[in-house]
Scaffold this motif. Structure first.
Motif, PDB file in Angstrom:
ATOM      1  N   ILE A 220       0.847  -1.198   0.000  1.00 49.39           N
ATOM      2  CA  ILE A 220       0.000   0.000   0.000  1.00 49.39           C
ATOM      3  C   ILE A 220       0.881   1.246   0.000  1.00 49.39           C
ATOM      4  O   ILE A 220       0.650   2.199  -0.753  1.00 49.39           O
ATOM      5  N   VAL A 221       1.931   1.237   0.833  1.00 46.61           N
ATOM      6  CA  VAL A 221       2.885   2.358   0.859  1.00 46.61           C
ATOM      7  C   VAL A 221       3.608   2.458  -0.480  1.00 46.61           C
ATOM      8  O   VAL A 221       3.745   3.545  -1.055  1.00 46.61           O
ATOM      9  N   ALA A 222       4.070   1.307  -1.018  1.00 50.30           N
ATOM     10  CA  ALA A 222       4.770   1.304  -2.304  1.00 50.30           C
ATOM     11  C   ALA A 222       3.874   1.831  -3.421  1.00 50.30           C
ATOM     12  O   ALA A 222       4.328   2.565  -4.314  1.00 50.30           O
ATOM     13  N   GLY A 223       2.600   1.461  -3.366  1.00 49.52           N
ATOM     14  CA  GLY A 223       1.658   1.936  -4.377  1.00 49.52           C
ATOM     15  C   GLY A 223       1.523   3.445  -4.373  1.00 49.52           C
ATOM     16  O   GLY A 223       1.381   4.073  -5.432  1.00 49.52           O
ATOM     17  N   GLN A 224       1.605   4.056  -3.184  1.00 56.42           N
ATOM     18  CA  GLN A 224       1.550   5.518  -3.080  1.00 56.42           C
ATOM     19  C   GLN A 224       2.780   6.162  -3.724  1.00 56.42           C
ATOM     20  O   GLN A 224       2.674   7.141  -4.456  1.00 56.42           O
ATOM     21  N   PHE A 225       3.947   5.602  -3.440  1.00 58.52           N
ATOM     22  CA  PHE A 225       5.190   6.164  -3.996  1.00 58.52           C
ATOM     23  C   PHE A 225       5.296   5.916  -5.494  1.00 58.52           C
ATOM     24  O   PHE A 225       5.774   6.770  -6.245  1.00 58.52           O
ATOM     25  N   GLY A 226       4.873   4.716  -5.931  1.00 58.87           N
ATOM     26  CA  GLY A 226       5.000   4.377  -7.348  1.00 58.87           C
ATOM     27  C   GLY A 226       3.787   4.737  -8.177  1.00 58.87           C
ATOM     28  O   GLY A 226       3.793   4.552  -9.390  1.00 58.87           O
ATOM     29  N   ARG A 227       2.729   5.247  -7.502  1.00 61.26           N
ATOM     30  CA  ARG A 227       1.472   5.594  -8.169  1.00 61.26           C
ATOM     31  C   ARG A 227       0.935   4.419  -8.978  1.00 61.26           C
ATOM     32  O   ARG A 227       0.577   4.536 -10.153  1.00 61.26           O
ATOM     33  N   ASN A 368      10.392 -11.773   3.381  1.00 65.02           N
ATOM     34  CA  ASN A 368      11.561 -10.914   3.106  1.00 65.02           C
ATOM     35  C   ASN A 368      11.648 -10.554   1.626  1.00 65.02           C
ATOM     36  O   ASN A 368      11.732  -9.379   1.252  1.00 65.02           O
ATOM     37  N   VAL A 369      11.667 -11.575   0.768  1.00 66.83           N
ATOM     38  CA  VAL A 369      11.934 -11.327  -0.656  1.00 66.83           C
ATOM     39  C   VAL A 369      10.757 -10.624  -1.338  1.00 66.83           C
ATOM     40  O   VAL A 369      10.959  -9.797  -2.227  1.00 66.83           O
ATOM     41  N   THR A 370       9.533 -10.934  -0.916  1.00 66.15           N
ATOM     42  CA  THR A 370       8.374 -10.249  -1.494  1.00 66.15           C
ATOM     43  C   THR A 370       8.398  -8.784  -1.095  1.00 66.15           C
ATOM     44  O   THR A 370       8.084  -7.895  -1.901  1.00 66.15           O
ATOM     45  N   GLY A 371       8.801  -8.508   0.132  1.00 65.28           N
ATOM     46  CA  GLY A 371       8.946  -7.124   0.585  1.00 65.28           C
ATOM     47  C   GLY A 371      10.037  -6.376  -0.161  1.00 65.28           C
ATOM     48  O   GLY A 371       9.960  -5.144  -0.306  1.00 65.28           O
ATOM     49  N   ASP A 372      11.066  -7.109  -0.635  1.00 65.88           N
ATOM     50  CA  ASP A 372      12.132  -6.458  -1.415  1.00 65.88           C
ATOM     51  C   ASP A 372      11.558  -5.765  -2.648  1.00 65.88           C
ATOM     52  O   ASP A 372      12.033  -4.696  -3.059  1.00 65.88           O
ATOM     53  N   GLY A 373      10.545  -6.373  -3.245  1.00 65.99           N
ATOM     54  CA  GLY A 373       9.904  -5.757  -4.405  1.00 65.99           C
ATOM     55  C   GLY A 373       9.250  -4.433  -4.050  1.00 65.99           C
ATOM     56  O   GLY A 373       9.279  -3.476  -4.838  1.00 65.99           O
ATOM     57  N   ALA A 374       8.666  -4.343  -2.854  1.00 63.61           N
ATOM     58  CA  ALA A 374       8.057  -3.080  -2.403  1.00 63.61           C
ATOM     59  C   ALA A 374       9.122  -2.018  -2.168  1.00 63.61           C
ATOM     60  O   ALA A 374       8.940  -0.847  -2.521  1.00 63.61           O
ATOM     61  N   ILE A 375      10.255  -2.430  -1.581  1.00 67.17           N
ATOM     62  CA  ILE A 375      11.361  -1.486  -1.353  1.00 67.17           C
ATOM     63  C   ILE A 375      11.852  -0.920  -2.686  1.00 67.17           C
ATOM     64  O   ILE A 375      12.149   0.273  -2.808  1.00 67.17           O
ATOM     65  N   ALA A 376      11.922  -1.781  -3.712  1.00 72.55           N
ATOM     66  CA  ALA A 376      12.371  -1.333  -5.037  1.00 72.55           C
ATOM     67  C   ALA A 376      11.405  -0.305  -5.625  1.00 72.55           C
ATOM     68  O   ALA A 376      11.833   0.704  -6.205  1.00 72.55           O
ATOM     69  N   VAL A 377      10.094  -0.531  -5.474  1.00 76.95           N
ATOM     70  CA  VAL A 377       9.096   0.420  -5.986  1.00 76.95           C
ATOM     71  C   VAL A 377       9.218   1.760  -5.250  1.00 76.95           C
ATOM     72  O   VAL A 377       9.188   2.832  -5.867  1.00 76.95           O
ATOM     73  N   ILE A 378       9.382   1.699  -3.920  1.00 78.02           N
ATOM     74  CA  ILE A 378       9.522   2.927  -3.115  1.00 78.02           C
ATOM     75  C   ILE A 378      10.782   3.690  -3.517  1.00 78.02           C
ATOM     76  O   ILE A 378      10.755   4.912  -3.735  1.00 78.02           O
ATOM     77  N   THR A 379      11.910   2.976  -3.632  1.00 80.61           N
ATOM     78  CA  THR A 379      13.177   3.612  -4.008  1.00 80.61           C
ATOM     79  C   THR A 379      13.089   4.225  -5.401  1.00 80.61           C
ATOM     80  O   THR A 379      13.581   5.335  -5.644  1.00 80.61           O
ATOM     81  N   ASP A 380      12.453   3.503  -6.315  1.00 82.32           N
ATOM     82  CA  ASP A 380      12.269   4.006  -7.683  1.00 82.32           C
ATOM     83  C   ASP A 380      11.445   5.288  -7.666  1.00 82.32           C
ATOM     84  O   ASP A 380      11.790   6.283  -8.326  1.00 82.32           O
ATOM     85  N   GLY A 381      10.365   5.303  -6.879  1.00 79.95           N
ATOM     86  CA  GLY A 381       9.521   6.483  -6.790  1.00 79.95           C
ATOM     87  C   GLY A 381      10.248   7.671  -6.184  1.00 79.95           C
ATOM     88  O   GLY A 381      10.141   8.799  -6.679  1.00 79.95           O
ATOM     89  N   LEU A 382      11.034   7.429  -5.122  1.00 76.08           N
ATOM     90  CA  LEU A 382      11.799   8.501  -4.485  1.00 76.08           C
ATOM     91  C   LEU A 382      12.858   9.034  -5.427  1.00 76.08           C
ATOM     92  O   LEU A 382      13.096  10.259  -5.489  1.00 76.08           O
TER      93      LEU A 382
END
Length: 388
Positions: A220-227, A368-382
């Motif tokens: 949900i957080v990643a979706g906000q950053f990555g739209r 862990n690994v599924t969450g890594d995908g969310a971190i990548a979306v957040i980092t990409d958005g930032l």
């Protein structure tokens, strides 16, 4: 047996330990207690080496390379791990007192340790330094290696990490099921195992539910950053989730995690950098498991689980598991020093923690690994927002 994974071996060891403890005379339990005592002492000797061998080169490697992107990814991953541990604490504090008998072991046995059969003999294996000394030395060496010009120290630390990895994969992990068998035989003989097994089932259900809940929060957080639609993002990562359940290793799942992250339209450069890095520094699922299992064990033994006790442990856990070994059960091995030094775990309690953790290790790794995908979306958005 060699072809079996660690989880089946641990399950078989627990079952055999209960059977042996139910029917064997004290002499057999005493022999098993001798083995587990020797193994436990060796584990105590190895803990400072594990801490230095993994944390120091891990920090040294984090200090080089991608500069701002590295700092950004590390901050997001560490923040995610701390939030995961804090949520685990809050949920465990609210639910565990209702489903576990707080102080149950100490009510039944005045001293749970004394209820166990003592070994025939023991061999003292003192560690080369204390846990906090090892942590401070690892931070000093790692940070130092990241700022000096030469790389000789870093190469030495990487070689040390390879030695420690060999020790874990070739000595500790193969002998671990026999240690767990011995511990459960002793617990069964002493009459404590029925309560502990009832804890296993209840705690596992809550831990897996927390894993899934936290993944939803992350996306949900990643979706906000990555739209992007968070549930589409999460659905695309499911192949990585199920692959990790089979491999029990974040590192072994990297190719699948990377492919699925790129399906979520994360920039190739960001995905190629973030996913391998997060495989070693982002362990939100493992943190949820370690915090929850340690609280269950502590509650059973009537130990304090206040926020002032657990939060420093959570903060240190996020650092200590950086570059945790890529073998099943690696995170709990890296955390043993903290369990003993910060939470006051005895050898028997650390053995219970190892068994509890490894029994659901694959689900923690999948989180862990599924969450890594969310971190990548957040980092990409930032990164895109800063570039704009």
């Amino acid at each position: 047996m060699k072809r079996l994974g660690l989880l089946p071996k641990v399950i078989i060891a627990i079952i055999l330990g209960i059977l042996i403890g139910s029917i064997s005379p004290e002499a057999v339990i005493k022999a098993l207690a001798t083995y587990s005592g020797l193994f436990g002492n060796f584990l105590g000797f190895a803990i400072p080496l594990i801490i230095i061998g993994f944390i120091a080169p891990g920090i040294g490697e984090l200090g080089k390379g991608a500069g701002k992107l590295l700092g950004l990814t590390t901050a997001v991953a560490y923040g995610s791990t701390i939030i995961a541990g804090t949520i685990a604490y809050l949920v465990s504090s609210g639910l565990f007192p209702n489903i576990l008998e707080v102080g149950g072991l100490t009510k039944t046995f005045a001293n749970p340790e004394e209820a166990l059969v003592q070994p025939y003999f023991s061999v003292d294996m003192p560690p080369i330094m204390g846990v906090m000394t090892a942590l401070l030395l690892a931070f000093t060496l790692g940070l130092g290696a990241s700022v000096i010009k030469g790389d000789s120290l870093q190469r030495v630390m990487v070689d040390l990490r390879e030695i420690v990895e060999k020790m874990i994969s070739s000595v500790i992990i193969p002998l671990l099921p026999y240690h767990i068998l011995s511990v459960f035989a002793n617990l069964t003989y002493g009459g404590q195992v029925s309560m502990i097994l009832s804890v296993f089932a209840k705690v596992f259900v809550i831990i897996i539910a927390m894993h899934l809940l936290y993944l939803v929060i992350q996306y949900i957080v990643a979706g906000q950053f990555g739209r992007k639609n968070p549930f589409v993002l999460l659905k695309n990562m499911m192949p990585a989730y199920f692959t990790a359940i089979g491999t029990q290793s974040s590192a072994a799942t990297i190719p699948v995690t990377l492919r699925q992250t790129k399906e979520n339209k994360v920039t190739d450069k960001i995905a190629d950098f973030v996913i391998p890095l997060c495989a070693t520094i982002h362990l939100s699922g493992s943190t949820i498991t370690l915090v929850s299992c340690s609280m269950a064990v502590m509650m059973l033994n009537g130990m304090s689980t206040s926020f002032s006790v657990m939060f420093p442990f959570i903060l240190m856990l996020g650092i200590t598991m950086v570059a945790a070994p890529g073998v099943p059960g690696g995170a709990v091995m890296a955390a043993l020093g903290l369990l003993e030094s910060m939470l006051g775990f005895s050898t028997t309690l650390t053995s219970l923690m190892i068994a509890l953790y490894i029994a659901q290790d694959s689900f923690g790794t999948a989180c862990n690994v599924t969450g890594d995908g969310a971190i990548a979306v957040i980092t990409d958005g930032l990164s895109k927002s800063k570039a704009a």
